[in-house]
Design a protein around this motif. Structure first.
Motif, PDB file in Angstrom:
ATOM      1  N   HIS A 178       0.810  -1.222   0.000  1.00 19.27           N
ATOM      2  CA  HIS A 178       0.000   0.000   0.000  1.00 19.27           C
ATOM      3  C   HIS A 178       0.847   1.278   0.000  1.00 19.27           C
ATOM      4  CE1 HIS A 178      -3.653  -2.337   0.693  1.00 19.27           C
ATOM      5  NE2 HIS A 178      -2.966  -3.028   1.575  1.00 19.27           N
ATOM      6  N   VAL A 179       2.156   1.135   0.025  1.00 19.96           N
ATOM      7  CA  VAL A 179       3.039   2.300   0.035  1.00 19.96           C
ATOM      8  C   VAL A 179       3.235   2.818  -1.379  1.00 19.96           C
ATOM      9  CG1 VAL A 179       5.365   3.120   0.555  1.00 19.96           C
ATOM     10  CG2 VAL A 179       4.237   1.513   2.113  1.00 19.96           C
ATOM     11  N   HIS A 180       2.863   4.057  -1.616  1.00 22.30           N
ATOM     12  CA  HIS A 180       3.166   4.714  -2.894  1.00 22.30           C
ATOM     13  C   HIS A 180       3.112   6.221  -2.692  1.00 22.30           C
ATOM     14  CE1 HIS A 180      -1.148   5.511  -3.526  1.00 22.30           C
ATOM     15  NE2 HIS A 180      -1.385   4.247  -3.269  1.00 22.30           N
ATOM     16  N   ASP A 181       3.355   6.967  -3.749  1.00 21.69           N
ATOM     17  CA  ASP A 181       3.547   8.410  -3.621  1.00 21.69           C
ATOM     18  C   ASP A 181       2.295   9.156  -3.172  1.00 21.69           C
ATOM     19  OD1 ASP A 181       6.208   8.255  -4.300  1.00 21.69           O
ATOM     20  OD2 ASP A 181       5.861   8.614  -6.439  1.00 21.69           O
ATOM     21  N   GLU A 182       1.122   8.597  -3.417  1.00 24.30           N
ATOM     22  CA  GLU A 182      -0.110   9.306  -3.072  1.00 24.30           C
ATOM     23  C   GLU A 182      -0.631   8.946  -1.687  1.00 24.30           C
ATOM     24  OE1 GLU A 182       0.286   7.911  -6.296  1.00 24.30           O
ATOM     25  OE2 GLU A 182       0.956   9.954  -6.776  1.00 24.30           O
ATOM     26  N   GLN A 183       0.031   8.030  -1.001  1.00 23.70           N
ATOM     27  CA  GLN A 183      -0.429   7.610   0.317  1.00 23.70           C
ATOM     28  C   GLN A 183       0.355   8.306   1.427  1.00 23.70           C
ATOM     29  OE1 GLN A 183      -3.073   6.088   0.898  1.00 23.70           O
ATOM     30  NE2 GLN A 183      -3.288   4.070  -0.038  1.00 23.70           N
ATOM     31  N   ARG A 184      -0.363   8.661   2.496  1.00 26.41           N
ATOM     32  CA  ARG A 184       0.288   9.271   3.666  1.00 26.41           C
ATOM     33  C   ARG A 184       0.712   8.152   4.618  1.00 26.41           C
ATOM     34  NH1 ARG A 184       1.370  14.508   2.676  1.00 26.41           N
ATOM     35  NH2 ARG A 184       1.131  15.041   4.873  1.00 26.41           N
ATOM     36  N   LEU A 185       1.514   7.245   4.088  1.00 22.93           N
ATOM     37  CA  LEU A 185       1.883   6.032   4.812  1.00 22.93           C
ATOM     38  C   LEU A 185       3.388   5.852   4.828  1.00 22.93           C
ATOM     39  CD1 LEU A 185       1.176   3.246   6.122  1.00 22.93           C
ATOM     40  CD2 LEU A 185       1.018   2.337   3.782  1.00 22.93           C
ATOM     41  N   ILE A 186       3.921   5.577   6.016  1.00 31.76           N
ATOM     42  CA  ILE A 186       5.332   5.229   6.180  1.00 31.76           C
ATOM     43  C   ILE A 186       5.395   3.960   7.023  1.00 31.76           C
ATOM     44  CG2 ILE A 186       7.562   5.926   7.138  1.00 31.76           C
ATOM     45  CD1 ILE A 186       6.736   8.829   6.640  1.00 31.76           C
ATOM     46  N   VAL A 187       6.157   2.989   6.548  1.00 28.06           N
ATOM     47  CA  VAL A 187       6.271   1.697   7.217  1.00 28.06           C
ATOM     48  C   VAL A 187       7.735   1.436   7.544  1.00 28.06           C
ATOM     49  CG1 VAL A 187       5.952  -0.796   6.955  1.00 28.06           C
ATOM     50  CG2 VAL A 187       4.233   0.783   6.035  1.00 28.06           C
ATOM     51  N   PHE A 188       7.980   0.863   8.709  1.00 27.19           N
ATOM     52  CA  PHE A 188       9.333   0.451   9.091  1.00 27.19           C
ATOM     53  C   PHE A 188       9.372  -1.071   9.208  1.00 27.19           C
ATOM     54  CE2 PHE A 188       9.207   4.820  10.406  1.00 27.19           C
ATOM     55  CZ  PHE A 188      10.480   5.293  10.144  1.00 27.19           C
ATOM     56  N   ARG A 189      10.463  -1.648   8.727  1.00 31.15           N
ATOM     57  CA  ARG A 189      10.684  -3.087   8.863  1.00 31.15           C
ATOM     58  C   ARG A 189      12.053  -3.329   9.490  1.00 31.15           C
ATOM     59  NH1 ARG A 189       6.461  -6.225   6.150  1.00 31.15           N
ATOM     60  NH2 ARG A 189       7.742  -8.015   6.741  1.00 31.15           N
ATOM     61  N   SER A 190      12.148  -4.409  10.246  1.00 31.41           N
ATOM     62  CA  SER A 190      13.392  -4.774  10.922  1.00 31.41           C
ATOM     63  C   SER A 190      13.896  -6.104  10.380  1.00 31.41           C
ATOM     64  CB  SER A 190      13.152  -4.879  12.427  1.00 31.41           C
ATOM     65  OG  SER A 190      14.292  -5.390  13.097  1.00 31.41           O
ATOM     66  N   PHE A 191      15.189  -6.216  10.165  1.00 29.75           N
ATOM     67  CA  PHE A 191      15.785  -7.462   9.705  1.00 29.75           C
ATOM     68  C   PHE A 191      16.115  -8.399  10.864  1.00 29.75           C
ATOM     69  CE2 PHE A 191      19.718  -9.881   8.910  1.00 29.75           C
ATOM     70  CZ  PHE A 191      19.310 -10.671   7.843  1.00 29.75           C
ATOM     71  N   GLY A 192      16.693  -7.865  11.922  1.00 29.94           N
ATOM     72  CA  GLY A 192      17.325  -8.688  12.944  1.00 29.94           C
ATOM     73  C   GLY A 192      16.399  -9.563  13.749  1.00 29.94           C
ATOM     74  N   LYS A 193      15.139  -9.161  13.938  1.00 30.82           N
ATOM     75  CA  LYS A 193      14.258  -9.910  14.831  1.00 30.82           C
ATOM     76  C   LYS A 193      13.858 -11.258  14.237  1.00 30.82           C
ATOM     77  CE  LYS A 193      12.518  -5.839  17.258  1.00 30.82           C
ATOM     78  NZ  LYS A 193      13.518  -4.916  16.685  1.00 30.82           N
ATOM     79  N   PHE A 194      13.269 -11.250  13.058  1.00 33.14           N
ATOM     80  CA  PHE A 194      12.827 -12.501  12.444  1.00 33.14           C
ATOM     81  C   PHE A 194      14.009 -13.365  12.029  1.00 33.14           C
ATOM     82  CE2 PHE A 194      11.739 -14.966   8.613  1.00 33.14           C
ATOM     83  CZ  PHE A 194      10.731 -15.772   9.116  1.00 33.14           C
ATOM     84  N   PHE A 195      15.052 -12.756  11.477  1.00 33.10           N
ATOM     85  CA  PHE A 195      16.197 -13.527  11.012  1.00 33.10           C
ATOM     86  C   PHE A 195      17.167 -13.868  12.140  1.00 33.10           C
ATOM     87  CE2 PHE A 195      14.559 -11.751   7.100  1.00 33.10           C
ATOM     88  CZ  PHE A 195      14.718 -12.800   6.200  1.00 33.10           C
ATOM     89  N   GLY A 196      16.886 -13.390  13.361  1.00 36.02           N
ATOM     90  CA  GLY A 196      17.693 -13.757  14.508  1.00 36.02           C
ATOM     91  C   GLY A 196      19.097 -13.213  14.473  1.00 36.02           C
TER      92      GLY A 196
END
Length: 327
Positions: A178-196
């Motif tokens: 859902h992230v694109h230029d017309e959306q007021r959306l910012i998402v953060f993702r983390s690598f270390g937690k799931f990949f340990g």
């Protein structure tokens, strides 16, 4: 208690404080996958060369594919913590952060106000910051609810900011598509937690290209180490391991739930990487488990809460089981 309730991962402090000598400690104080991605030993890295810009492109493309996002809207950062704190200089206007959740969410945007997540439906004209799944209670906010909040922000100056640090284990809740230029959306993702592999210090910001451009300007050249680039790229492309691990984590979370239930505790949360329990005196239970060389996570803002990460194996789960019965 103060140092142990601030955040997890203080194993050296626990050993010094509780005087357990060389006891084999079990660290359940974080929500980090105890089964780290195993491919690191097979990677060769050139430590004499500066990180290649093309390698950064490859990493962001591999991560974007996992998030269901367009690579043009993905920016790698040296840890999600840094990415979150940088956002305070980028987003204007008032903000509200769901509480209880990460302390960083209340610190990253000046004058952000805390609000119970149940009351966020009444918020208008302010940026909303929340984690999904939430930490420490593992609560998942339905995607339909988040999209409704997002739609309410179209044409305004406010944003929806979602920290998906634990979403890799539950990909169906991710908002990357859902992230694109017309959306007021910012998402953060983390690598270390799931990949340990929390020591890699790797995270991602997903947002409109104008926001991504501001991050790239602030990060400058070579924002990530060659190790983070190499490890992250190959790990995100390891679809077999990712799929297998998602199943394994749910099975192990169910095993932890069974142990907790047998000892009179109800597990709270839908994130398979940790569970929250409520007890009349969480500090006493924290101390009891620590005397058995098991580190958990208490909370200074709620004396009835204790969070437990996943034990790494059956032996660790059995040790936890025995410690819970030793009053």
């Amino acid at each position: 208690m103060t140092s142990f309730s601030f955040h997890g991962g203080r194993l050296a402090d626990a050993k010094a404080h509780f005087g357990m000598g060389n006891a084999p400690w079990i660290d359940l104080s974080t929500g980090i996958n105890p089964h780290g991605w195993p491919g690191i030993g097979d990677l060769a890295m050139d430590w004499h060369a500066l990180p290649d810009p093309g390698a950064l492109d490859d990493l962001e493309a591999a991560a974007a594919a996992c998030f269901g996002a367009d690579p043009a809207h993905v920016c790698a950062v040296p840890g999600t913590e840094i990415g979150l704190r940088m956002l305070g200089d980028i987003l204007p206007g008032p903000a509200i952060h769901a509480w209880p959740s990460y302390r960083t969410h209340g610190e990253m945007i000046p004058h952000s106000r805390p609000m119970d997540i149940n009351d966020l439906t009444t918020v208008e004209g302010a940026t909303i910051v929340l984690a999904n799944p939430n930490n420490p209670d593992g609560r998942i906010t339905p995607t339909a609810t988040l999209r409704g909040w997002l739609e309410a922000r179209q044409g305004s100056a406010s944003w929806l900011v979602v920290d998906e640090a634990f979403a890799d284990a539950s990909p169906e809740i991710g908002l990357g598509a859902h992230v694109h230029d017309e959306q007021r959306l910012i998402v953060f993702r983390s690598f270390g937690k799931f990949f340990g592999l929390a020591g890699v210090r790797l995270g991602f910001v997903l947002g409109p290209r104008a926001v991504i451009a501001q991050y790239r300007h602030r990060l400058g050249s070579w924002p990530l180490s060659a190790a983070a680039l190499a490890i992250g790229t190959v790990a995100y492309r390891d679809a077999d391991w990712i799929g297998t691990m998602r199943i394994a984590l749910r099975e192990q979370a169910s095993a932890l739930d069974a142990v907790l239930a047998r000892r009179g505790f109800k597990a709270i949360g839908a994130c398979p990487l940790f569970r929250l329990i409520e007890t009349a005196d969480a500090a006493a239970l924290f101390e009891r488990l620590a005397r058995h060389a098991i580190l958990t996570r208490p909370f200074d803002y709620d004396p009835c809460w204790l969070r437990l990460g996943l034990p790494a194996n059956r032996e660790a789960l059995d040790r936890l089981d025995r410690a819970l019965t030793d009053g």
